[in-house]
Design an enzyme around this catalytic site. Structure first.
Site, PDB file in Angstrom:
ATOM      1  N   TYR A 165      -6.958  27.259  -9.186  1.00 41.77           N
ATOM      2  CA  TYR A 165      -7.852  27.367 -10.337  1.00 41.77           C
ATOM      3  C   TYR A 165      -9.183  27.983  -9.902  1.00 41.77           C
ATOM      4  CZ  TYR A 165      -4.591  24.402 -12.882  1.00 41.77           C
ATOM      5  OH  TYR A 165      -3.468  23.905 -13.499  1.00 41.77           O
ATOM      6  N   SER A 218       2.238  26.419 -18.781  1.00 46.77           N
ATOM      7  CA  SER A 218       2.496  27.861 -18.672  1.00 46.77           C
ATOM      8  C   SER A 218       3.251  28.403 -19.883  1.00 46.77           C
ATOM      9  CB  SER A 218       3.302  28.175 -17.403  1.00 46.77           C
ATOM     10  OG  SER A 218       2.480  28.043 -16.279  1.00 46.77           O
ATOM     11  N   GLN A 245       8.229  25.290 -11.631  1.00 49.10           N
ATOM     12  CA  GLN A 245       7.951  26.339 -12.628  1.00 49.10           C
ATOM     13  C   GLN A 245       8.714  26.135 -13.940  1.00 49.10           C
ATOM     14  OE1 GLN A 245       8.408  30.137 -10.716  1.00 49.10           O
ATOM     15  NE2 GLN A 245       6.248  30.220 -10.166  1.00 49.10           N
ATOM     16  N   ARG A 287       1.469  22.867  -9.919  1.00 46.82           N
ATOM     17  CA  ARG A 287       1.826  24.276 -10.137  1.00 46.82           C
ATOM     18  C   ARG A 287       2.520  24.811  -8.879  1.00 46.82           C
ATOM     19  NH1 ARG A 287      -1.812  25.875 -14.461  1.00 46.82           N
ATOM     20  NH2 ARG A 287      -0.273  26.571 -15.919  1.00 46.82           N
ATOM     21  N   ASP A 314       6.995  23.684 -16.323  1.00 43.72           N
ATOM     22  CA  ASP A 314       5.557  23.875 -16.513  1.00 43.72           C
ATOM     23  C   ASP A 314       5.224  24.198 -17.975  1.00 43.72           C
ATOM     24  OD1 ASP A 314       2.925  24.561 -16.417  1.00 43.72           O
ATOM     25  OD2 ASP A 314       3.093  25.835 -14.648  1.00 43.72           O
TER      26      ASP A 314
HETATM   27  N1  LIG Z   1       3.024  28.641  -9.182  1.00 41.57           N
HETATM   28  C1  LIG Z   1       3.195  28.330 -10.428  1.00 41.57           C
HETATM   29  O1  LIG Z   1       4.186  27.849 -10.763  1.00 41.57           O
HETATM   30  C2  LIG Z   1       2.099  28.597 -11.411  1.00 41.57           C
HETATM   31  C3  LIG Z   1       2.390  28.548 -12.748  1.00 41.57           C
HETATM   32  C4  LIG Z   1       1.364  28.770 -13.673  1.00 41.57           C
HETATM   33  C5  LIG Z   1       0.083  29.008 -13.224  1.00 41.57           C
HETATM   34  N2  LIG Z   1      -0.163  29.054 -11.905  1.00 41.57           N
HETATM   35  C6  LIG Z   1      -1.507  29.327 -11.418  1.00 41.57           C
HETATM   36  O2  LIG Z   1      -2.366  28.309 -11.899  1.00 41.57           O
HETATM   37  C7  LIG Z   1      -3.661  28.855 -12.041  1.00 41.57           C
HETATM   38  C8  LIG Z   1      -4.242  28.553 -13.400  1.00 41.57           C
HETATM   39  O3  LIG Z   1      -3.528  29.209 -14.433  1.00 41.57           O
HETATM   40  P1  LIG Z   1      -3.862  28.846 -15.938  1.00 41.57           P
HETATM   41  O4  LIG Z   1      -3.185  29.814 -16.785  1.00 41.57           O
HETATM   42  O5  LIG Z   1      -3.626  27.397 -16.161  1.00 41.57           O
HETATM   43  O6  LIG Z   1      -5.426  29.117 -15.950  1.00 41.57           O
HETATM   44  P2  LIG Z   1      -6.587  28.344 -16.705  1.00 41.57           P
HETATM   45  O7  LIG Z   1      -6.185  28.138 -18.123  1.00 41.57           O
HETATM   46  O8  LIG Z   1      -7.045  27.180 -15.907  1.00 41.57           O
HETATM   47  O9  LIG Z   1      -7.757  29.436 -16.654  1.00 41.57           O
HETATM   48  C9  LIG Z   1      -7.580  30.739 -17.180  1.00 41.57           C
HETATM   49  C10 LIG Z   1      -8.232  31.734 -16.285  1.00 41.57           C
HETATM   50  O10 LIG Z   1      -9.652  31.662 -16.418  1.00 41.57           O
HETATM   51  C11 LIG Z   1     -10.205  32.109 -15.211  1.00 41.57           C
HETATM   52  N3  LIG Z   1     -11.635  31.795 -15.146  1.00 41.57           N
HETATM   53  C12 LIG Z   1     -12.261  30.621 -14.935  1.00 41.57           C
HETATM   54  N4  LIG Z   1     -13.603  30.777 -14.943  1.00 41.57           N
HETATM   55  C13 LIG Z   1     -13.841  32.105 -15.175  1.00 41.57           C
HETATM   56  C14 LIG Z   1     -14.996  32.887 -15.317  1.00 41.57           C
HETATM   57  N5  LIG Z   1     -16.233  32.351 -15.197  1.00 41.57           N
HETATM   58  N6  LIG Z   1     -14.854  34.204 -15.531  1.00 41.57           N
HETATM   59  C15 LIG Z   1     -13.622  34.752 -15.651  1.00 41.57           C
HETATM   60  N7  LIG Z   1     -12.480  34.073 -15.543  1.00 41.57           N
HETATM   61  C16 LIG Z   1     -12.577  32.757 -15.307  1.00 41.57           C
HETATM   62  C17 LIG Z   1      -9.334  31.406 -14.190  1.00 41.57           C
HETATM   63  O11 LIG Z   1      -9.434  32.020 -12.917  1.00 41.57           O
HETATM   64  C18 LIG Z   1      -7.950  31.575 -14.803  1.00 41.57           C
HETATM   65  O12 LIG Z   1      -7.298  32.715 -14.336  1.00 41.57           O
HETATM   66  C19 LIG Z   1      -3.529  30.329 -11.742  1.00 41.57           C
HETATM   67  O13 LIG Z   1      -3.837  30.515 -10.383  1.00 41.57           O
HETATM   68  C20 LIG Z   1      -2.088  30.594 -11.969  1.00 41.57           C
HETATM   69  O14 LIG Z   1      -1.641  31.727 -11.270  1.00 41.57           O
HETATM   70  C21 LIG Z   1       0.819  28.849 -10.989  1.00 41.57           C
END
Ligand SMILES: NC(=O)c1ccc[n+]([C@@H]2O[C@H](COP(=O)([O-])OP(=O)(O)OC[C@H]3O[C@@H](n4cnc5c(N)ncnc54)[C@H](O)[C@@H]3O)[C@@H](O)[C@H]2O)c1
Length: 378
Positions: free
Chosen positions: A226, A133, A127, A122, A130
């Site tokens: 995460y 996403s 991006q 990520r 991804d």
């Molecule tokens: N830089 C990039 O290109 C990029 C792109 C996409 C996502 N990301 C990052 O990757 C990470 C994961 O994104 P995702 O959409 O795959 O998430 P995910 O599907 O892994 O999880 C969804 C959300 O659930 C939350 N979560 C986990 N346990 C929890 C709890 N007990 N209570 C409440 N919330 C809880 C996580 O913090 C997360 O925000 C994030 O930090 C996101 O910003 C970065």
């Protein structure tokens, strides 16, 4: 010289997506691809074979992959398809290795170089590739649609000559890509939206999309952006704070996930019994067992007067858009390895090194960089 590319028809139940759409055909050909597709690969999203120019169609998936340098799919192919691939060929698809040990062994035995879309790092440069996403963003949008159609009230405030109806309250739990898209969608539809996550940086993101943030004082930032699992004590503290928000909501959308672990339980059976009559929960974490203790993955159920919807493979329900975005994500990844009509893998490229799951009969350690570049030509 050209790169022989095969695109499979998906076979998993309820999978509507396809890994190639007409808008990406010409771009792949420019990179040196000679394109073959399984007949009817796009039919689930009303894409006929005739909609694809400059693509040859083959009925039998085993024949299709036999001479392919590169095989593209959404879900991991069946074992017999991997077995029919030529040794050293490349597979790009979602794999979820932990759930598919037999498949991983087959990839190793056949010396397939497999790039698993869910392993993509990520990082900013990745991006556009991804797929987690893009697919999550669609799921977040659709969760609001599903919830709205199961509510017996509207989301926005409405004023009529007979009086006004206030906006619905929507609570989004888990503010990754899907959760943030759900907030944006519910806000656009006029609901009053609250967001909650255990990663504090999501507060600013929720506010910028028009939601309030439910603060619990817990910081559960884990590795790689995460979340980590909460301790029992943290869970107890969170539950106390969340109960009143859960009980005031008309619609709750849950998306919380921790990579490699079962979905954390954010809504208990007791909390469900205290919810508003007619309230709806859309649990987007059904694949990992669900965020609500009552969730039945793949089913829509009623607990008292509360409806709990737990759909599986939500991006596939929006198969047309999901396929287009997935195909573009894959194309952007393929640009890194398709050069001058040959495949050349630069193992010093962090994106390729980390996304690779198997190569040359071995399991790849995340990010382990090999010394020599490998090339494949047709
Ligand atoms: N830089 C990039 O290109 C990029 C792109 C996409 C996502 N990301 C990052 O990757 C990470 C994961 O994104 P995702 O959409 O795959 O998430 P995910 O599907 O892994 O999880 C969804 C959300 O659930 C939350 N979560 C986990 N346990 C929890 C709890 N007990 N209570 C409440 N919330 C809880 C996580 O913090 C997360 O925000 C994030 O930090 C996101 O910003 C970065």
């Amino acid at each position: 010289m050209y790169i022989n590319v095969a695109v499979l028809k998906e076979t998993q139940p309820h999978e509507q997506r396809v890994a190639l759409v007409p808008a990406v055909v010409e771009k792949l050909i420019k990179l040196g691809a000679k394109l073959h597709m399984q007949s009817g690969a796009g039919e689930a999203i009303s894409l006929t074979d005739a909609a694809f120019n400059d693509v040859s169609f083959i009925d039998d998936p085993l024949l299709l992959v036999r001479d392919a340098d590169l095989v593209l799919a959404v879900q991991a192919p069946a074992l017999e398809v991997i077995n029919a691939m030529k040794e050293g060929a490349i597979l790009v698809s979602f794999v979820y290795a932990q759930q598919n040990p037999a498949l991983v062994q087959q990839l190793i035995d056949k010396k397939i170089t497999c790039f698993a879309m869910e392993r993509l790092p990520r990082i900013t440069r990745a991006q556009s590739m991804d797929a987690l996403s893009t697919q999550s963003a669609l799921a977040g949008y659709y969760a609001v649609m599903l919830g709205a159609t199961h509510l017996n009230r509207i989301l926005p405030k409405i004023t009529t000559a007979a009086g006004a109806i206030g906006p619905a309250k929507v609570l989004v739990m888990g503010l990754g890509v899907a959760g943030l898209e759900a907030i944006a969608t519910a806000h656009r539809l006029g609901a009053v939206v609250e967001g909650y996550d255990v990663r504090p940086e999501t507060q600013e993101q929720a506010l910028s999309l028009g939601a309030k943030f439910v603060e619990t004082g817990i910081d559960a930032r884990g590795k790689g952006g995460y979340a980590r699992q909460l301790t029992a004590e943290e869970q107890h503290k969170v539950a106390e704070i969340l109960t009143q928000h859960i009980q005031q909501a008309d619609l709750i959308i849950t998306t919380a996930a921790i990579p490699g672990k079962a979905s954390p339980k954010l809504i208990s059976k007791v909390q469900v019994t205290g919810m508003k009559a007619g309230a709806v929960i859309v649990d987007l974490s059904a694949e990992g067992g669900g965020n609500c203790e009552d969730t039945k993955p793949g089913e829509t159920i009623k607990i008292g007067l509360v409806t709990i919807i737990a759909p599986l493979n939500v991006p596939s329900m929006l198969g047309e858009d999901a396929s287009e975005l997935y195909a573009k994500n894959q194309y952007n990844l393929l640009v890194l390895m398709m050069k001058n009509n040959v495949i050349e893998i630069d193992w010093n490229d962090e994106i390729l090194a980390k996304t690779a799951l198997t190569h040359d009969g071995k399991l790849m350690d995340a990010g382990k960089v090999l010394d020599k570049p490998t090339s494949l030509t047709a």
